[in-house]
Design a protein around this motif. Structure first.
Motif, PDB file in Angstrom:
ATOM      1  N   ILE A  37       0.843  -1.196   0.000  1.00 62.15           N
ATOM      2  CA  ILE A  37       0.000   0.000   0.000  1.00 62.15           C
ATOM      3  C   ILE A  37       0.878   1.245   0.000  1.00 62.15           C
ATOM      4  N   ARG A  38       1.905   1.248   0.842  1.00 65.65           N
ATOM      5  CA  ARG A  38       2.835   2.382   0.902  1.00 65.65           C
ATOM      6  C   ARG A  38       3.519   2.594  -0.450  1.00 65.65           C
ATOM      7  N   GLN A  39       3.970   1.511  -1.048  1.00 63.05           N
ATOM      8  CA  GLN A  39       4.658   1.609  -2.334  1.00 63.05           C
ATOM      9  C   GLN A  39       3.732   2.180  -3.408  1.00 63.05           C
ATOM     10  N   TRP A  40       2.489   1.704  -3.463  1.00 61.12           N
ATOM     11  CA  TRP A  40       1.544   2.192  -4.462  1.00 61.12           C
ATOM     12  C   TRP A  40       1.256   3.675  -4.243  1.00 61.12           C
ATOM     13  N   SER A  41       1.124   4.071  -2.984  1.00 62.04           N
ATOM     14  CA  SER A  41       0.883   5.477  -2.652  1.00 62.04           C
ATOM     15  C   SER A  41       2.048   6.351  -3.117  1.00 62.04           C
ATOM     16  N   LEU A  42       3.254   5.907  -2.836  1.00 58.95           N
ATOM     17  CA  LEU A  42       4.445   6.705  -3.134  1.00 58.95           C
ATOM     18  C   LEU A  42       4.822   6.723  -4.610  1.00 58.95           C
ATOM     19  N   GLN A  43       4.582   5.628  -5.312  1.00 53.13           N
ATOM     20  CA  GLN A  43       5.058   5.542  -6.697  1.00 53.13           C
ATOM     21  C   GLN A  43       4.164   6.278  -7.694  1.00 53.13           C
ATOM     22  N   ASN A  44       3.001   6.738  -7.235  1.00 58.02           N
ATOM     23  CA  ASN A  44       2.073   7.414  -8.132  1.00 58.02           C
ATOM     24  C   ASN A  44       1.883   8.876  -7.742  1.00 58.02           C
ATOM     25  N   LYS A  45       1.650   9.703  -8.763  1.00 49.64           N
ATOM     26  CA  LYS A  45       1.298  11.100  -8.530  1.00 49.64           C
ATOM     27  C   LYS A  45      -0.218  11.184  -8.686  1.00 49.64           C
ATOM     28  N   TRP A  46      -0.881  11.440  -7.576  1.00 52.23           N
ATOM     29  CA  TRP A  46      -2.338  11.434  -7.529  1.00 52.23           C
ATOM     30  C   TRP A  46      -2.856  12.758  -8.075  1.00 52.23           C
ATOM     31  N   GLN A  47      -3.697  12.696  -9.108  1.00 49.43           N
ATOM     32  CA  GLN A  47      -4.095  13.886  -9.842  1.00 49.43           C
ATOM     33  C   GLN A  47      -5.497  14.390  -9.529  1.00 49.43           C
TER      34      GLN A  47
END
Length: 155
Positions: free
Chosen positions: A66-76
């Motif tokens: 979950i942490r990795q998915w949160s960090l690896q994406n730029k939420w638009q």
């Protein structure tokens, strides 16, 4: 003019999702919880994501993933398509689209999520977990009911 700095796009972060993230406020409905969870992904607040998942599912969450998915994406952007406030007495549905950039290209995550209201608080029912109790075991939401009579039909 209002400064729409909250990742969920509804208002200023300080009056929108931040009070949820700081534990100063609880969601009054499933849409508020879903918006605050989207903002938690954007703000990398993984503890909040865990705390707002159904109680019986929390120990089975893959927190590093979950942490990795949160960090690896730029939420638009977040787009709420529909909020069904009462699917039944304790469950609600929120259909939404979350837009993000994965470092290569823009992505769209379209989901219909179920939420459960338990002990005066809304919780997300995570359909991605492989752990599921048997139908006769206590429900994952903590209601005390058997799983088959509570959240089973929503996962």
């Amino acid at each position: 003019m209002c400064n729409l700095t909250c990742p969920c796009g509804k208002n200023d972060y300080a009056v929108c999702c931040e009070p949820f993230h700081l534990g100063q406020k609880t969601a009054q409905n499933a849409e508020e919880l879903m918006r605050s969870r989207y903002s938690a992904f954007a703000k990398h607040n993984i503890d909040y994501l865990v705390q707002t998942t159904a109680l019986g599912q929390q120990p089975h969450l893959d927190v590093p993933a979950i942490r990795q998915w949160s960090l690896q994406n730029k939420w638009q952007k977040l787009e709420v398509i529909q909020h069904v406030a009462q699917v039944n007495k304790h469950h609600a549905l929120v259909e939404f689209k979350a837009y993000y950039h994965d470092g290569i290209k823009d992505q769209e995550h379209h989901e219909s999520s179920y939420f459960v209201f338990h002990q005066n608080q809304w919780y997300f029912l995570d359909p991605t977990l492989t752990f599921m109790p048997s139908m006769k075991h206590p429900c994952i939401c903590g209601s005390g009911k058997k799983y088959k009579h509570c959240c089973a039909s929503f996962l």
